[in-house]
Design a protein around this motif. Sequence first.
Motif, PDB file in Angstrom:
ATOM      1  N   THR A   1       0.823  -1.201   0.000  1.00 19.76           N
ATOM      2  CA  THR A   1       0.000   0.000   0.000  1.00 19.76           C
ATOM      3  C   THR A   1       0.859   1.253   0.000  1.00 19.76           C
ATOM      4  N   ARG A   2       2.094   1.112   0.522  1.00 17.25           N
ATOM      5  CA  ARG A   2       3.038   2.226   0.553  1.00 17.25           C
ATOM      6  C   ARG A   2       4.437   1.666   0.383  1.00 17.25           C
ATOM      7  N   THR A   3       5.403   2.540   0.142  1.00 16.30           N
ATOM      8  CA  THR A   3       6.789   2.109  -0.028  1.00 16.30           C
ATOM      9  C   THR A   3       7.702   2.947   0.859  1.00 16.30           C
ATOM     10  N   TYR A   4       8.874   2.363   1.185  1.00 23.99           N
ATOM     11  CA  TYR A   4       9.844   3.087   2.000  1.00 23.99           C
ATOM     12  C   TYR A   4      11.253   2.709   1.568  1.00 23.99           C
ATOM     13  N   LEU A   5      12.204   3.511   2.021  1.00 20.56           N
ATOM     14  CA  LEU A   5      13.611   3.277   1.693  1.00 20.56           C
ATOM     15  C   LEU A   5      14.475   4.035   2.688  1.00 20.56           C
ATOM     16  N   TYR A   6      15.777   3.773   2.608  1.00 21.44           N
ATOM     17  CA  TYR A   6      16.761   4.541   3.364  1.00 21.44           C
ATOM     18  C   TYR A   6      17.618   5.319   2.371  1.00 21.44           C
ATOM     19  N   TYR A   7      17.908   6.570   2.692  1.00 25.64           N
ATOM     20  CA  TYR A   7      18.780   7.367   1.845  1.00 25.64           C
ATOM     21  C   TYR A   7      19.648   8.252   2.734  1.00 25.64           C
ATOM     22  N   ASN A   8      20.669   8.844   2.123  1.00 23.89           N
ATOM     23  CA  ASN A   8      21.595   9.707   2.854  1.00 23.89           C
ATOM     24  C   ASN A   8      21.205  11.165   2.651  1.00 23.89           C
ATOM     25  N   PRO A   9      20.773  11.869   3.692  1.00 20.32           N
ATOM     26  CA  PRO A   9      20.444  13.287   3.534  1.00 20.32           C
ATOM     27  C   PRO A   9      21.624  14.124   3.049  1.00 20.32           C
ATOM     28  N   THR A  10      22.849  13.648   3.310  1.00 18.52           N
ATOM     29  CA  THR A  10      24.035  14.391   2.876  1.00 18.52           C
ATOM     30  C   THR A  10      24.399  14.126   1.425  1.00 18.52           C
ATOM     31  N   ASN A  11      23.701  13.205   0.776  1.00  9.83           N
ATOM     32  CA  ASN A  11      23.971  12.858  -0.620  1.00  9.83           C
ATOM     33  C   ASN A  11      23.243  13.860  -1.517  1.00  9.83           C
ATOM     34  N   PRO A  12      23.964  14.706  -2.266  1.00  6.87           N
ATOM     35  CA  PRO A  12      23.297  15.739  -3.065  1.00  6.87           C
ATOM     36  C   PRO A  12      22.494  15.195  -4.239  1.00  6.87           C
ATOM     37  N   LEU A  13      22.681  13.924  -4.591  1.00  2.62           N
ATOM     38  CA  LEU A  13      21.889  13.316  -5.653  1.00  2.62           C
ATOM     39  C   LEU A  13      20.641  12.653  -5.096  1.00  2.62           C
ATOM     40  N   SER A  14      20.804  11.719  -4.172  1.00  2.00           N
ATOM     41  CA  SER A  14      19.649  10.951  -3.688  1.00  2.00           C
ATOM     42  C   SER A  14      18.689  11.806  -2.877  1.00  2.00           C
ATOM     43  N   SER A  15      19.193  12.783  -2.113  1.00  3.37           N
ATOM     44  CA  SER A  15      18.312  13.600  -1.292  1.00  3.37           C
ATOM     45  C   SER A  15      17.341  14.413  -2.143  1.00  3.37           C
ATOM     46  N   VAL A  16      17.745  14.772  -3.348  1.00  2.00           N
ATOM     47  CA  VAL A  16      16.858  15.485  -4.272  1.00  2.00           C
ATOM     48  C   VAL A  16      15.979  14.485  -5.038  1.00  2.00           C
ATOM     49  N   PHE A  17      16.595  13.423  -5.535  1.00  2.00           N
ATOM     50  CA  PHE A  17      15.871  12.451  -6.363  1.00  2.00           C
ATOM     51  C   PHE A  17      14.689  11.848  -5.611  1.00  2.00           C
ATOM     52  N   TRP A  18      14.919  11.390  -4.392  1.00  2.00           N
ATOM     53  CA  TRP A  18      13.856  10.690  -3.689  1.00  2.00           C
ATOM     54  C   TRP A  18      12.730  11.614  -3.256  1.00  2.00           C
ATOM     55  N   HIS A  19      13.050  12.850  -2.939  1.00  2.00           N
ATOM     56  CA  HIS A  19      11.977  13.792  -2.616  1.00  2.00           C
ATOM     57  C   HIS A  19      11.111  14.041  -3.844  1.00  2.00           C
ATOM     58  N   ARG A  20      11.725  14.118  -5.019  1.00  2.00           N
ATOM     59  CA  ARG A  20      10.947  14.288  -6.244  1.00  2.00           C
ATOM     60  C   ARG A  20      10.112  13.064  -6.568  1.00  2.00           C
ATOM     61  N   GLN A  21      10.512  11.911  -6.065  1.00  2.00           N
ATOM     62  CA  GLN A  21       9.750  10.674  -6.258  1.00  2.00           C
ATOM     63  C   GLN A  21       8.607  10.548  -5.252  1.00  2.00           C
ATOM     64  N   GLY A  22       8.437  11.534  -4.401  1.00  3.35           N
ATOM     65  CA  GLY A  22       7.332  11.532  -3.452  1.00  3.35           C
ATOM     66  C   GLY A  22       7.668  11.044  -2.063  1.00  3.35           C
ATOM     67  N   TYR A  23       8.940  10.802  -1.780  1.00  6.84           N
ATOM     68  CA  TYR A  23       9.339  10.344  -0.446  1.00  6.84           C
ATOM     69  C   TYR A  23       9.613  11.530   0.469  1.00  6.84           C
ATOM     70  N   ARG A  24       9.348  11.336   1.738  1.00  3.02           N
ATOM     71  CA  ARG A  24       9.719  12.336   2.734  1.00  3.02           C
ATOM     72  C   ARG A  24      10.225  11.603   3.973  1.00  3.02           C
ATOM     73  N   PRO A  25      11.141  12.233   4.719  1.00  7.42           N
ATOM     74  CA  PRO A  25      11.758  11.534   5.854  1.00  7.42           C
ATOM     75  C   PRO A  25      10.778  11.309   7.004  1.00  7.42           C
ATOM     76  N   LEU A  26      10.836  10.106   7.564  1.00  2.84           N
ATOM     77  CA  LEU A  26      10.038   9.758   8.742  1.00  2.84           C
ATOM     78  C   LEU A  26      10.943   9.641   9.971  1.00  2.84           C
ATOM     79  N   TRP A  27      12.073   8.955   9.803  1.00  5.83           N
ATOM     80  CA  TRP A  27      13.084   8.813  10.849  1.00  5.83           C
ATOM     81  C   TRP A  27      14.434   9.264  10.291  1.00  5.83           C
TER      82      TRP A  27
END
Length: 306
Positions: free
Chosen positions: A268-294
């Motif tokens: 029903t939903r999806t999750y992942l781990y990413y590095n907030p300090t990563n200038p690529l993934s921190s932008v990419f995943w937010h554009r994919q609709g993800y937001r930090p929970l923890w």
Amino acid sequence: MDIAEPLLAAHRARFAAVDALLPPAAPPAEGRRLDAATADGTRVTGVLQRHRLGPGDVPMLWSAADVWQLFPYIGDTGTEGADLLLRRLKDVLAEEAAGDDSACLVVWPSRDAEAIRAFLDHGLVPLGALGVRTAAPAEADPGVTVRRAGPADFAAALELATATFDYTGLVAAARRVNTAELLAPSLRDALAEEEPAVWLAEEDGELRALAHCAWVDATETNAAGELLPAGRWGYVNNVVTAAGRRGGGLGRALMARVHRELHAGGATRTYLYYNPTNPLSSVFWHRQGYRPLWTSWEVRPASALR
């Protein structure tokens, strides 16, 4: 481990107020208890655990070898309560021998700005985040070939999966020399499953991007349920686009297909781990609709805690 019921109730109320998507806060784990009191006499408590890893342990891909993890229970004391417990942790570390491959770690709700102030003041940085996505899956780009991976793709898939650590080693945890050996078993198992959870994007007949995924059931009685609301989740474990091909839409096309497949598989939903300090993934995943929970707040080595 028992803590005062009013403090536990206040702790759970804080989590519920900070982020409605957080599951009910778990009771205290076992470990060393750290106590303190605010200026007005309010008691706060922390539970401290120490985790030691060996060279062949998979968490070494992202973790220090020797980790002191603090579980704070600060109720409604905000910055002051978090500050006091980190001071107590610093006192403990003064009695310990912390090597270079060590860390202090606190995993905390991403939206709790009051606690963030204390973490920053003590030298912790956000090295990891658990991001959640609740939006409907996007349509796949018909111009990009995305397919399921199989056992015959193992060598190419491992090369891609390993390559992501070349980059993240610059902006997060340093890459381990045995990264490929640590990644290989789970990747090989995933490729051998009847319903593979590994997806590949191709361009000009060459493999250019990879997504290694799984399904996770979060319940009240398992570890996933301590971090996520109950239900069936799609887990996006490792996603990488080959160097030199980033920014061209391959990752977006790949994840559009992956999100659709994960939802079709019952998530029903999806999750992942990413590095907030990563200038690529921190932008990419937010554009994919993800937001930090923890967010995982760390300082390395542990002796660098202020």
